[in-house]
Design a protein around this motif. Structure first.
Motif, PDB file in Angstrom:
ATOM      1  N   SER A 115       0.801  -1.215   0.235  1.00 31.45           N
ATOM      2  CA  SER A 115      -0.162  -0.066  -0.189  1.00 31.45           C
ATOM      3  C   SER A 115       0.730   1.294  -0.079  1.00 31.45           C
ATOM      4  CB  SER A 115      -1.063  -0.052   1.118  1.00 31.45           C
ATOM      5  OG  SER A 115      -0.206   0.118   2.330  1.00 31.45           O
ATOM      6  N   ALA A 116       1.987   1.118   0.445  1.00 33.73           N
ATOM      7  CA  ALA A 116       2.999   2.252   0.567  1.00 33.73           C
ATOM      8  C   ALA A 116       3.453   2.590  -0.663  1.00 33.73           C
ATOM      9  CB  ALA A 116       3.911   2.465   1.786  1.00 33.73           C
ATOM     10  N   GLN A 117       3.534   1.902  -1.585  1.00 38.57           N
ATOM     11  CA  GLN A 117       4.462   1.725  -2.810  1.00 38.57           C
ATOM     12  C   GLN A 117       3.946   2.750  -3.594  1.00 38.57           C
ATOM     13  OE1 GLN A 117       7.480   0.264  -3.080  1.00 38.57           O
ATOM     14  NE2 GLN A 117       7.162  -0.814  -1.382  1.00 38.57           N
ATOM     15  N   ILE A 118       4.519   3.427  -4.728  1.00 39.47           N
ATOM     16  CA  ILE A 118       4.003   4.345  -5.745  1.00 39.47           C
ATOM     17  C   ILE A 118       3.566   3.628  -6.740  1.00 39.47           C
ATOM     18  CG2 ILE A 118       5.070   5.976  -7.376  1.00 39.47           C
ATOM     19  CD1 ILE A 118       7.145   6.697  -5.252  1.00 39.47           C
ATOM     20  N   CYS A 119       2.321   4.333  -7.161  1.00 40.71           N
ATOM     21  CA  CYS A 119       1.691   3.637  -8.396  1.00 40.71           C
ATOM     22  C   CYS A 119       1.946   4.693  -9.509  1.00 40.71           C
ATOM     23  CB  CYS A 119       0.065   3.803  -8.025  1.00 40.71           C
ATOM     24  SG  CYS A 119      -0.723   3.232  -9.491  1.00 40.71           S
ATOM     25  N   GLU A 120       2.871   4.088 -10.257  1.00 40.55           N
ATOM     26  CA  GLU A 120       3.812   4.890 -11.419  1.00 40.55           C
ATOM     27  C   GLU A 120       2.367   5.473 -12.390  1.00 40.55           C
ATOM     28  OE1 GLU A 120       6.658   5.730 -11.389  1.00 40.55           O
ATOM     29  OE2 GLU A 120       7.264   4.321  -9.798  1.00 40.55           O
ATOM     30  N   GLN A 121       1.493   5.018 -12.643  1.00 36.20           N
ATOM     31  CA  GLN A 121       0.674   5.626 -13.785  1.00 36.20           C
ATOM     32  C   GLN A 121      -0.299   6.894 -13.403  1.00 36.20           C
ATOM     33  OE1 GLN A 121       0.255   2.550 -12.583  1.00 36.20           O
ATOM     34  NE2 GLN A 121      -0.502   1.132 -14.330  1.00 36.20           N
ATOM     35  N   ALA A 122      -0.465   6.999 -11.974  1.00 38.30           N
ATOM     36  CA  ALA A 122      -1.273   7.947 -11.109  1.00 38.30           C
ATOM     37  C   ALA A 122      -0.634   9.233 -10.936  1.00 38.30           C
ATOM     38  CB  ALA A 122      -1.800   7.310  -9.845  1.00 38.30           C
ATOM     39  N   THR A 123      -1.599  10.068 -11.273  1.00 37.73           N
ATOM     40  CA  THR A 123      -1.078  11.817 -11.040  1.00 37.73           C
ATOM     41  C   THR A 123      -2.105  12.195  -9.957  1.00 37.73           C
ATOM     42  OG1 THR A 123      -2.528  12.638 -12.526  1.00 37.73           O
ATOM     43  CG2 THR A 123      -0.267  11.804 -13.258  1.00 37.73           C
ATOM     44  N   ILE A 124      -2.033  13.325  -9.592  1.00 39.70           N
ATOM     45  CA  ILE A 124      -2.807  14.133  -8.507  1.00 39.70           C
ATOM     46  C   ILE A 124      -4.235  14.395  -9.214  1.00 39.70           C
ATOM     47  CG2 ILE A 124      -2.297  16.392  -9.044  1.00 39.70           C
ATOM     48  CD1 ILE A 124      -2.444  17.044  -6.030  1.00 39.70           C
ATOM     49  N   ASP A 125      -4.420  14.234 -10.557  1.00 34.62           N
ATOM     50  CA  ASP A 125      -5.746  14.338 -11.239  1.00 34.62           C
ATOM     51  C   ASP A 125      -6.456  13.261 -10.848  1.00 34.62           C
ATOM     52  OD1 ASP A 125      -5.035  16.828 -12.349  1.00 34.62           O
ATOM     53  OD2 ASP A 125      -4.289  16.020 -14.061  1.00 34.62           O
ATOM     54  N   ASP A 126      -5.864  12.045 -10.555  1.00 33.84           N
ATOM     55  CA  ASP A 126      -6.544  10.900 -10.274  1.00 33.84           C
ATOM     56  C   ASP A 126      -7.362  10.779  -8.859  1.00 33.84           C
ATOM     57  OD1 ASP A 126      -6.270   9.318 -12.651  1.00 33.84           O
ATOM     58  OD2 ASP A 126      -4.048   9.324 -11.818  1.00 33.84           O
ATOM     59  N   LEU A 127      -6.890  11.781  -8.180  1.00 32.01           N
ATOM     60  CA  LEU A 127      -7.380  11.976  -6.852  1.00 32.01           C
ATOM     61  C   LEU A 127      -8.823  13.055  -6.793  1.00 32.01           C
ATOM     62  CD1 LEU A 127      -4.200  12.150  -4.495  1.00 32.01           C
ATOM     63  CD2 LEU A 127      -5.416  10.223  -5.204  1.00 32.01           C
ATOM     64  N   ASP A 128      -9.758  12.515  -5.957  1.00 31.90           N
ATOM     65  CA  ASP A 128     -11.193  13.351  -5.617  1.00 31.90           C
ATOM     66  C   ASP A 128     -10.659  14.671  -4.837  1.00 31.90           C
ATOM     67  OD1 ASP A 128     -13.613  14.290  -5.052  1.00 31.90           O
ATOM     68  OD2 ASP A 128     -14.358  12.286  -5.254  1.00 31.90           O
ATOM     69  N   PRO A 129     -10.988  15.771  -5.420  1.00 33.10           N
ATOM     70  CA  PRO A 129     -10.924  16.790  -4.723  1.00 33.10           C
ATOM     71  C   PRO A 129     -11.340  17.063  -3.289  1.00 33.10           C
ATOM     72  CG  PRO A 129     -10.999  17.438  -6.900  1.00 33.10           C
ATOM     73  CD  PRO A 129     -11.489  15.875  -6.708  1.00 33.10           C
ATOM     74  N   ASP A 130     -12.758  16.434  -3.294  1.00 31.54           N
ATOM     75  CA  ASP A 130     -13.609  16.530  -2.267  1.00 31.54           C
ATOM     76  C   ASP A 130     -12.879  15.594  -0.991  1.00 31.54           C
ATOM     77  OD1 ASP A 130     -15.367  18.399  -3.312  1.00 31.54           O
ATOM     78  OD2 ASP A 130     -16.780  16.815  -3.964  1.00 31.54           O
TER      79      ASP A 130
END
Length: 242
Positions: A160-175
């Motif tokens: 769970s603590a590892q980095i997900c290489e494809q993901a960016t901050i745009d994949d996170l929900d602002p709310d």
């Protein structure tokens, strides 16, 4: 690693009676494809045999361990118009840390590549996973028992603590990020005003949901948009059937 540390490490590697699954000695062979496959094989072997690092060393005869020097310079080597190091990084997945050290040993030029272990899944080069069998480089899929054992070791790591290489901050929900901020401020009331001045990535780094601006699997699972959490779910080791 400075030159003195590199020489000390080479002394240590030369003390082994022969090549191991995590140590490869070469004279001058530095074909880019071959290097990429060896990085995959050694990174996976380092994890399988639970070592700290693996090494490829140019300028040493593999059987006699004689110091012969090398005419290779990996730092200057290019594939087409691209630097070798960048070319390798693009074709290795998930990303793997390796470092190149060029120095003189007994008045001979030596190149040493230090390779970090595979983390949460086997390292692939151009989509293929490799492993070391004795001193030979082989495809991991041809050795199911070693593949199974490797996945068992990887599954015990903190995925769970590892980095997900494809993901960016745009994949996170602002709310979801806003809610996480409020929870963080509740637990760190003395820093509440300071937290308000952080941008989202600074907050995520401080909250250990990101590492140096890179998204972890934890961040995706807790804060990810619905369509983005699949990045993490697809990488769960248990889906390999082991």
């Amino acid at each position: 690693m400075n030159d003195i540390e590199a020489k000390n490490k080479l002394n240590e590697l030369l003390s082994f009676p022969k090549e191991t699954e995590w140590i490869e000695f070469k004279h001058n062979n530095s074909k880019p494809e071959n290097i990429g496959e060896y990085i995959s094989a050694i990174a996976n072997a380092v994890t399988l045999y639970q070592k700290k690092q693996g090494y490829i060393v140019w300028g040493i005869e593999d059987v006699t361990h004689k110091v012969v020097g090398t005419n290779q310079s990996l730092r200057q080597k290019k594939v087409g118009n691209e630097e070798l190091e960048n070319w390798l990084l693009k074709l290795l997945s998930p990303s793997i840390d390796f470092s190149i050290h060029e120095f003189e040993y007994k008045k001979k030029p030596i190149v040493m590549m230090a390779i970090q272990p595979a983390k949460y899944m086997p390292v692939r080069f151009k989509g293929e996973e490799f492993i070391r069998i004795g001193s030979y480089k082989k495809k991991l899929k041809d050795f199911p028992e070693k593949e199974r054992k490797l996945w068992q070791i990887l599954a015990k790591q903190d995925w769970s603590a590892q980095i997900c290489e494809q993901a960016t901050i745009d994949d996170l929900d602002p709310d979801a990020i806003l809610f996480a901020r409020e929870q963080y401020k509740e637990k760190n009331r003395k820093r509440s005003q300071e937290v308000d001045n952080w941008d989202d990535m600074t907050f995520l780094n401080k909250a250990k949901l990101c590492i140096s601006g890179k998204i972890t699997h934890t961040a995706l699972l807790l804060l990810g948009k619905e369509e983005s959490t699949s990045y993490s779910l697809l990488r769960l080791p248990k889906l390999r059937g082991y």
